[in-house]
Design a protein around this motif. Structure first.
Motif, PDB file in Angstrom:
ATOM      1  N   ALA A  59       0.829  -1.214   0.000  1.00 43.26           N
ATOM      2  CA  ALA A  59       0.000   0.000   0.000  1.00 43.26           C
ATOM      3  C   ALA A  59       0.861   1.262   0.000  1.00 43.26           C
ATOM      4  CB  ALA A  59      -0.924  -0.012   1.213  1.00 43.26           C
ATOM      5  N   TYR A  60       1.903   1.305   0.833  1.00 45.61           N
ATOM      6  CA  TYR A  60       2.770   2.495   0.898  1.00 45.61           C
ATOM      7  C   TYR A  60       3.515   2.691  -0.418  1.00 45.61           C
ATOM      8  CZ  TYR A  60       2.299   4.142   5.724  1.00 45.61           C
ATOM      9  OH  TYR A  60       1.829   4.711   6.884  1.00 45.61           O
ATOM     10  N   LEU A  61       3.978   1.570  -1.010  1.00 42.83           N
ATOM     11  CA  LEU A  61       4.739   1.678  -2.265  1.00 42.83           C
ATOM     12  C   LEU A  61       3.821   2.094  -3.418  1.00 42.83           C
ATOM     13  CD1 LEU A  61       7.435   1.326  -3.689  1.00 42.83           C
ATOM     14  CD2 LEU A  61       6.913  -1.084  -4.001  1.00 42.83           C
ATOM     15  N   ILE A  62       2.637   1.468  -3.496  1.00 46.88           N
ATOM     16  CA  ILE A  62       1.700   1.795  -4.582  1.00 46.88           C
ATOM     17  C   ILE A  62       1.233   3.252  -4.455  1.00 46.88           C
ATOM     18  CG2 ILE A  62      -0.594   1.276  -5.542  1.00 46.88           C
ATOM     19  CD1 ILE A  62      -0.031  -1.685  -4.799  1.00 46.88           C
ATOM     20  N   ARG A 121       5.001  19.656  -5.577  1.00 45.28           N
ATOM     21  CA  ARG A 121       4.850  18.499  -6.480  1.00 45.28           C
ATOM     22  C   ARG A 121       6.221  17.952  -6.870  1.00 45.28           C
ATOM     23  NH1 ARG A 121      -0.045  19.187 -10.570  1.00 45.28           N
ATOM     24  NH2 ARG A 121      -1.652  19.620  -9.045  1.00 45.28           N
ATOM     25  N   ALA A 122       7.109  18.870  -7.246  1.00 46.84           N
ATOM     26  CA  ALA A 122       8.464  18.454  -7.632  1.00 46.84           C
ATOM     27  C   ALA A 122       9.176  17.826  -6.428  1.00 46.84           C
ATOM     28  CB  ALA A 122       9.259  19.646  -8.143  1.00 46.84           C
ATOM     29  N   GLY A 123       8.948  18.387  -5.240  1.00 49.35           N
ATOM     30  CA  GLY A 123       9.567  17.838  -4.029  1.00 49.35           C
ATOM     31  C   GLY A 123       9.083  16.423  -3.756  1.00 49.35           C
ATOM     32  N   ALA A 124       7.762  16.214  -3.885  1.00 45.73           N
ATOM     33  CA  ALA A 124       7.206  14.876  -3.647  1.00 45.73           C
ATOM     34  C   ALA A 124       7.749  13.875  -4.665  1.00 45.73           C
ATOM     35  CB  ALA A 124       5.679  14.932  -3.721  1.00 45.73           C
ATOM     36  N   GLY A 147       6.954   8.291   2.792  1.00 47.87           N
ATOM     37  CA  GLY A 147       7.517   9.233   3.770  1.00 47.87           C
ATOM     38  C   GLY A 147       8.450  10.231   3.099  1.00 47.87           C
ATOM     39  N   ALA A 148       9.258   9.734   2.152  1.00 48.42           N
ATOM     40  CA  ALA A 148      10.179  10.617   1.429  1.00 48.42           C
ATOM     41  C   ALA A 148       9.398  11.627   0.578  1.00 48.42           C
ATOM     42  CB  ALA A 148      11.097   9.787   0.546  1.00 48.42           C
ATOM     43  N   ALA A 149       8.274  11.151  -0.005  1.00 46.86           N
ATOM     44  CA  ALA A 149       7.422  12.063  -0.789  1.00 46.86           C
ATOM     45  C   ALA A 149       6.864  13.156   0.110  1.00 46.86           C
ATOM     46  CB  ALA A 149       6.287  11.289  -1.443  1.00 46.86           C
ATOM     47  N   LEU A 150       6.500  12.764   1.326  1.00 44.93           N
ATOM     48  CA  LEU A 150       5.934  13.730   2.273  1.00 44.93           C
ATOM     49  C   LEU A 150       6.969  14.804   2.646  1.00 44.93           C
ATOM     50  CD1 LEU A 150       3.345  14.318   3.857  1.00 44.93           C
ATOM     51  CD2 LEU A 150       4.275  12.980   5.740  1.00 44.93           C
ATOM     52  N   VAL A 151       8.237  14.408   2.774  1.00 42.63           N
ATOM     53  CA  VAL A 151       9.298  15.381   3.089  1.00 42.63           C
ATOM     54  C   VAL A 151       9.340  16.461   2.004  1.00 42.63           C
ATOM     55  CG1 VAL A 151      11.790  15.718   3.375  1.00 42.63           C
ATOM     56  CG2 VAL A 151      10.720  13.689   4.319  1.00 42.63           C
ATOM     57  N   GLY A 152       9.376  16.015   0.728  1.00 41.48           N
ATOM     58  CA  GLY A 152       9.438  16.973  -0.385  1.00 41.48           C
ATOM     59  C   GLY A 152       8.191  17.833  -0.460  1.00 41.48           C
ATOM     60  N   PHE A 153       7.028  17.192  -0.239  1.00 46.38           N
ATOM     61  CA  PHE A 153       5.755  17.918  -0.292  1.00 46.38           C
ATOM     62  C   PHE A 153       5.710  18.995   0.800  1.00 46.38           C
ATOM     63  CE2 PHE A 153       1.339  18.485   0.988  1.00 46.38           C
ATOM     64  CZ  PHE A 153       0.708  18.693  -0.221  1.00 46.38           C
ATOM     65  N   LEU A 154       6.129  18.627   2.007  1.00 47.16           N
ATOM     66  CA  LEU A 154       6.091  19.584   3.121  1.00 47.16           C
ATOM     67  C   LEU A 154       7.122  20.698   2.941  1.00 47.16           C
ATOM     68  CD1 LEU A 154       5.612  17.071   6.082  1.00 47.16           C
ATOM     69  CD2 LEU A 154       3.929  18.693   5.206  1.00 47.16           C
ATOM     70  N   ALA A 155       8.272  20.372   2.335  1.00 48.75           N
ATOM     71  CA  ALA A 155       9.289  21.410   2.065  1.00 48.75           C
ATOM     72  C   ALA A 155       8.718  22.447   1.094  1.00 48.75           C
ATOM     73  CB  ALA A 155      10.545  20.776   1.489  1.00 48.75           C
ATOM     74  N   GLY A 156       8.047  21.952   0.043  1.00 45.97           N
ATOM     75  CA  GLY A 156       7.436  22.858  -0.936  1.00 45.97           C
ATOM     76  C   GLY A 156       6.332  23.693  -0.307  1.00 45.97           C
ATOM     77  N   THR A 157       5.517  23.041   0.539  1.00 47.06           N
ATOM     78  CA  THR A 157       4.415  23.752   1.200  1.00 47.06           C
ATOM     79  C   THR A 157       4.964  24.833   2.129  1.00 47.06           C
ATOM     80  OG1 THR A 157       3.167  21.703   1.144  1.00 47.06           O
ATOM     81  CG2 THR A 157       2.325  23.414   2.591  1.00 47.06           C
ATOM     82  N   GLY A 178       9.277  17.076  10.385  1.00 46.97           N
ATOM     83  CA  GLY A 178       9.870  15.865  10.967  1.00 46.97           C
ATOM     84  C   GLY A 178       8.877  15.085  11.805  1.00 46.97           C
ATOM     85  N   VAL A 179       8.036  15.806  12.549  1.00 41.51           N
ATOM     86  CA  VAL A 179       7.014  15.140  13.377  1.00 41.51           C
ATOM     87  C   VAL A 179       6.045  14.364  12.468  1.00 41.51           C
ATOM     88  CG1 VAL A 179       5.058  15.531  14.930  1.00 41.51           C
ATOM     89  CG2 VAL A 179       7.178  16.808  15.258  1.00 41.51           C
ATOM     90  N   LEU A 180       5.559  15.062  11.406  1.00 38.20           N
ATOM     91  CA  LEU A 180       4.591  14.421  10.501  1.00 38.20           C
ATOM     92  C   LEU A 180       5.211  13.222   9.780  1.00 38.20           C
ATOM     93  CD1 LEU A 180       2.935  17.620   9.013  1.00 38.20           C
ATOM     94  CD2 LEU A 180       1.874  15.959  10.521  1.00 38.20           C
ATOM     95  N   VAL A 181       6.448  13.400   9.292  1.00 41.29           N
ATOM     96  CA  VAL A 181       7.116  12.312   8.555  1.00 41.29           C
ATOM     97  C   VAL A 181       7.363  11.124   9.487  1.00 41.29           C
ATOM     98  CG1 VAL A 181       9.242  11.675   7.349  1.00 41.29           C
ATOM     99  CG2 VAL A 181       8.165  13.864   6.876  1.00 41.29           C
ATOM    100  N   GLY A 182       7.787  11.401  10.718  1.00 43.38           N
ATOM    101  CA  GLY A 182       8.029  10.328  11.682  1.00 43.38           C
ATOM    102  C   GLY A 182       6.769   9.536  11.963  1.00 43.38           C
ATOM    103  N   VAL A 183       5.659  10.255  12.128  1.00 45.04           N
ATOM    104  CA  VAL A 183       4.376   9.592  12.435  1.00 45.04           C
ATOM    105  C   VAL A 183       3.920   8.727  11.253  1.00 45.04           C
ATOM    106  CG1 VAL A 183       1.911  10.074  12.770  1.00 45.04           C
ATOM    107  CG2 VAL A 183       3.604  11.250  14.157  1.00 45.04           C
TER     108      VAL A 183
END
Lengths: 268, 252
Positions: A59-62, A121-124, A147-157, A178-183
């Motif tokens: 699920a996470y990969l898809i 989008r580019a970050g994700a 999780g890595a996509a979320l890091v890029g998305f949050l950086a852009g946001t 970091g809190v959101l990505v960790g969770v």
């Protein structure tokens, strides 16, 4: 007008397809996370434990791949040429930091840099691609793509809403990210790998377990200790690198100009 | 045999790996996991990559195993037989069994995944992605990253040598390390972003990304049989785990 005069505009069907893919990816990610947190399946190696591991992994990969397919065709050429540089930076800086005994990862530096310069989008997309390519050398990172996509998305946001207009705002944004990505990443470590993502982090998880925490709770607490600090430092260094870029160069990114990412002075 | 393995389509290798990992994970039998690992090592040996495969797998699995032993072996919440006691720390039989089962499960993914990475020719993989219905940007990004990586490694090395020649960043401790990181990272990032910007102008002028049919110099060998194998492997990687897990769900 199209950013590239030689290419046709995307049709309404293509746009709808991308939105459906993006929504499906997000729903799958959120749904899987909520299911795991609410049900907290017990028995990670016997009974249905292996089914939970397989389902979480898939699920996470898809979800990550769906998000990648949704954003990739939309990216401008300037972002597409920046992404390989960011992926190489993730690996090179990650290795340089890993070669010395400093408790930092810095392996998402390129992802955050793309998020700051080219948008969420580019970050994700950079986060997902970075994980997929890194998986050729370390297959265990595959389910962490979301999780890595979320890091890029949050950086852009964060950049979009002004985290780069004052230098002290970038590490604060990193801390929250970091809190959101960790969770979000902790169910993968808990249910797919039995709580491990390295010897150092394993010791922290073991300490929480010995205090009577459940596996998911122990892994989440460990992630909440490690990730915010790392992301705060990564966001700060990436912000300083963006500040060091010549304004002619940073201003060539449409995202920087459109959302006045560097404030008024950065857009001249 | 080695030639036959090398001639496999990259997607066929990936689909077979997905099937292997999903079935072995769903079945969760120690002997099946061990058999899969031995089979992967044998295929690696036939392809002449056994040493590299064993070294890379060991480098990933050793810390994983240690970590799992700490989490499940030492801090187990199982009430099983105690193997050893060190003050407040207990090593239990049940905990060690769980740690070993999890390590074996992870080892299947690691060995099968690394074998894929070693067997698949990167150029063939890029060509296969280009020829597939995936967005044209995907092939460019993979190719560009794989070919930029050694260049940027070299550039980073050259920057490090230049900084050492001018005796910059020679301090000790954390401050020295941070200075070295700054002196390497800033020129590397700035020059790389500048290069990427220059490249984007040239690519945009050439109408990148190209859509529709276009000629390719590199062909990827494929066959009807391999296409069939890929479909069957993907189908089985979903159906077989469901067939294995459904009776367990009914029983619980």
């Amino acid at each position: 007008m199209s950013p590239n005069l030689l290419l046709p505009e995307a049709s309404a069907t293509q746009l709808l397809r991308r939105r459906v893919l993006g929504a499906a990816g997000t729903l799958l990610l959120v749904g899987t996370y909520l299911f795991l947190v609410i049900t907290q399946p017990a028995g990670i190696v016997e009974g249905l434990g292996q089914g939970v591991a397989l389902a979480t992994f898939a699920a996470y990969l898809i979800a990550a791949v769906l998000l990648l397919l949704a954003v990739l065709p939309d990216l401008p050429v300037s972002a597409l040429t920046l992404i390989p540089v960011a992926l190489a930076l993730n690996i090179i800086l990650g290795q340089f930091v890993g070669s010395v005994m400093v408790p930092l990862y810095l392996d998402s530096m390129g992802t955050v840099l793309v998020g700051f310069l080219a948008g969420r989008r580019a970050g994700a997309a950079t986060g997902v691609l970075s994980t997929l390519i890194w998986a050729l050398f370390a297959p265990t990172v595959l389910p962490f793509a979301a999780g890595a996509a979320l890091v890029g998305f949050l950086a852009g946001t964060a950049a979009r809403y002004g985290a780069l207009r004052r230098p002290y705002l970038a590490p604060i944004a990193g801390l929250v990210s970091g809190v959101l990505v960790g969770v979000v990443s902790s169910p993968v470590a808990a249910f797919v790998y039995g709580g491990t993502s390295g010897v150092g982090t394993g010791a922290v998880v073991a300490a929480f377990r010995s205090m009577g925490d459940s596996l998911l709770s122990a892994v989440t607490k460990q992630a909440l200790i490690s990730d915010p600090g790392d992301k705060a430092i990564v966001f700060l260094i990436a912000a300083l690198l963006v500040f060091a870029l010549p304004k002619r160069l940073s201003g060539s990114f449409e995202f920087i100009r459109r959302y006045k990412v560097l404030g008024k002075s950065g857009n001249k | 045999m080695k030639r036959r393995i090398a001639d496999l389509h990259p997607f066929t290798v990936l689909c077979l790996a997905v099937l292997t990992v999903s079935v072995a994970t769903a079945a969760s039998r120690w002997w099946l996991n061990c058999a899969v690992i031995v089979l992967c090592l044998a295929v690696g040996a036939v392809a002449g990559k056994s040493r590299k495969l064993a070294a890379l797998s060991g480098a990933i699995m050793l810390p994983t195993l240690l970590s799992l032993l700490m989490i499940h072996g030492l801090a187990s919440q199982e009430t099983s037989a105690v193997i050893a006691v060190w003050g407040p720390i207990l090593l239990t039989l049940g905990g060690v069994e769980i740690a070993m089962a999890l390590a074996l499960r992870t080892a299947v993914l690691v060995v099968a995944g690394l074998l894929c990475g070693l067997l698949i020719d990167k150029h063939q993989l890029v060509a296969a992605i280009d020829l597939s219905p995936a967005p044209p940007q995907a092939g460019y990004l993979l190719a560009s990253t794989l070919f930029l990586l050694p260049q940027m490694m070299e550039k980073q090395h050259a920057i490090g040598e230049a900084q050492a020649l001018r005796k910059a960043g020679t301090g000790r401790g954390l401050a020295g390390w941070l200075q070295r990181l700054r002196l390497r990272a800033v020129p590397l990032v700035l020059s790389s972003v500048q290069d990427a910007h220059d490249r984007s102008v040239h690519l945009a002028a050439r109408g990148f990304p190209a859509r529709g049919e276009h000629s390719r110099l590199r062909q990827v060998a494929d066959s009807q049989i391999q296409r069939g194998v890929r479909w069957v492997a993907l189908l089985c990687s979903v159906l077989v785990p469901v067939a294995i897990l459904l009776p367990l769900g009914g029983a619980s």
